[in-house]
Scaffold this motif. Structure first.
Motif, PDB file in Angstrom:
ATOM      1  N   LEU A  43       0.766  -1.178  -0.012  1.00 44.32           N
ATOM      2  CA  LEU A  43       0.074  -0.021  -0.010  1.00 44.32           C
ATOM      3  C   LEU A  43       0.898   1.166   0.101  1.00 44.32           C
ATOM      4  N   VAL A  44       2.172   1.112   0.824  1.00 43.12           N
ATOM      5  CA  VAL A  44       2.816   2.396   0.824  1.00 43.12           C
ATOM      6  C   VAL A  44       3.386   2.785  -0.668  1.00 43.12           C
ATOM      7  N   ALA A  45       3.893   1.546  -1.209  1.00 44.23           N
ATOM      8  CA  ALA A  45       4.517   1.630  -2.722  1.00 44.23           C
ATOM      9  C   ALA A  45       3.283   2.301  -3.725  1.00 44.23           C
ATOM     10  N   GLU A  46       2.002   1.786  -3.374  1.00 42.32           N
ATOM     11  CA  GLU A  46       1.189   2.338  -4.279  1.00 42.32           C
ATOM     12  C   GLU A  46       0.631   3.722  -4.045  1.00 42.32           C
ATOM     13  N   TRP A  47       0.649   4.136  -2.756  1.00 40.58           N
ATOM     14  CA  TRP A  47       0.734   5.527  -2.229  1.00 40.58           C
ATOM     15  C   TRP A  47       1.366   6.264  -2.999  1.00 40.58           C
ATOM     16  N   THR A  48       2.854   5.983  -2.841  1.00 40.60           N
ATOM     17  CA  THR A  48       3.936   6.914  -3.442  1.00 40.60           C
ATOM     18  C   THR A  48       3.531   7.083  -4.945  1.00 40.60           C
ATOM     19  N   LEU A  49       3.303   5.963  -5.694  1.00 38.59           N
ATOM     20  CA  LEU A  49       2.868   6.057  -7.013  1.00 38.59           C
ATOM     21  C   LEU A  49       1.741   6.902  -7.341  1.00 38.59           C
ATOM     22  N   ALA A  50       0.775   6.969  -6.492  1.00 42.11           N
ATOM     23  CA  ALA A  50      -0.428   7.733  -6.557  1.00 42.11           C
ATOM     24  C   ALA A  50      -0.133   9.178  -6.570  1.00 42.11           C
ATOM     25  N   VAL A  51       0.660   9.433  -5.388  1.00 42.79           N
ATOM     26  CA  VAL A  51       1.138  10.695  -5.152  1.00 42.79           C
ATOM     27  C   VAL A  51       1.751  11.475  -6.388  1.00 42.79           C
ATOM     28  N   ALA A  52       2.804  10.802  -6.796  1.00 45.32           N
ATOM     29  CA  ALA A  52       3.652  11.170  -8.011  1.00 45.32           C
ATOM     30  C   ALA A  52       2.731  11.421  -9.226  1.00 45.32           C
ATOM     31  N   ALA A  53       1.680  10.459  -9.564  1.00 41.17           N
ATOM     32  CA  ALA A  53       0.704  10.671 -10.675  1.00 41.17           C
ATOM     33  C   ALA A  53      -0.084  11.906 -10.441  1.00 41.17           C
ATOM     34  N   GLU A  54      -0.480  12.138  -9.162  1.00 43.39           N
ATOM     35  CA  GLU A  54      -1.230  13.427  -8.950  1.00 43.39           C
ATOM     36  C   GLU A  54      -0.390  14.621  -9.213  1.00 43.39           C
ATOM     37  N   ARG A  55       0.742  14.617  -8.865  1.00 41.63           N
ATOM     38  CA  ARG A  55       1.904  15.619  -9.259  1.00 41.63           C
ATOM     39  C   ARG A  55       2.252  15.663 -10.703  1.00 41.63           C
ATOM     40  N   GLY A  56       1.978  14.813 -11.332  1.00 39.04           N
ATOM     41  CA  GLY A  56       2.149  14.766 -12.909  1.00 39.04           C
ATOM     42  C   GLY A  56       3.572  14.337 -13.128  1.00 39.04           C
ATOM     43  N   GLU A  57       4.272  13.656 -12.177  1.00 35.93           N
ATOM     44  CA  GLU A  57       5.547  12.940 -12.251  1.00 35.93           C
ATOM     45  C   GLU A  57       5.469  11.978 -12.806  1.00 35.93           C
ATOM     46  N   VAL A  58       6.407  11.367 -13.461  1.00 30.87           N
ATOM     47  CA  VAL A  58       6.755  10.001 -14.306  1.00 30.87           C
ATOM     48  C   VAL A  58       7.578   9.087 -13.343  1.00 30.87           C
ATOM     49  N   VAL A  59       7.197   8.070 -13.109  1.00 27.33           N
ATOM     50  CA  VAL A  59       7.876   7.089 -12.237  1.00 27.33           C
ATOM     51  C   VAL A  59       7.913   6.000 -12.713  1.00 27.33           C
ATOM     52  N   GLU A  60       9.046   5.245 -12.907  1.00 30.29           N
ATOM     53  CA  GLU A  60       9.462   4.045 -13.525  1.00 30.29           C
ATOM     54  C   GLU A  60       9.581   2.736 -12.593  1.00 30.29           C
ATOM     55  N   ALA A  61       8.852   1.806 -12.671  1.00 27.31           N
ATOM     56  CA  ALA A  61       8.903   0.799 -11.621  1.00 27.31           C
ATOM     57  C   ALA A  61      10.124   0.151 -11.786  1.00 27.31           C
ATOM     58  N   ALA A  62      10.688  -0.246 -10.623  1.00 29.33           N
ATOM     59  CA  ALA A  62      12.103  -0.882 -10.330  1.00 29.33           C
ATOM     60  C   ALA A  62      12.145  -2.318 -11.069  1.00 29.33           C
TER      61      ALA A  62
END
Length: 62
Positions: A43-62
């Motif tokens: 859930l913490v990993a999902e939350w991190t991705l959600a926050v990044a998406a809401e900020r418009g940041e691009v996040v690549e999965a490791a």
């Protein structure tokens, strides 16, 4: 650990994920072991991705 591409799913709003994190911690009395700890980490990993998406940041999965 961030979800891998094989586990990809649409990102839920961070507020929804945060509510699930809080509910999990409260339900376990603040103590997380075994499966509940693994779920918390997911859930913490999902939350991190959600926050990044809401900020418009691009996040690549490791």
């Amino acid at each position: 650990m961030l979800p891998t591409s094989s586990l990809w799913r649409p990102v839920r709003p961070s507020a929804v994920v945060n509510a699930e994190i809080r509910a999990l911690v409260i339900a376990r009395g603040g103590w997380l072991y075994g499966e509940s700890r693994r779920r918390y980490e997911e859930l913490v990993a999902e939350w991190t991705l959600a926050v990044a998406a809401e900020r418009g940041e691009v996040v690549e999965a490791a």
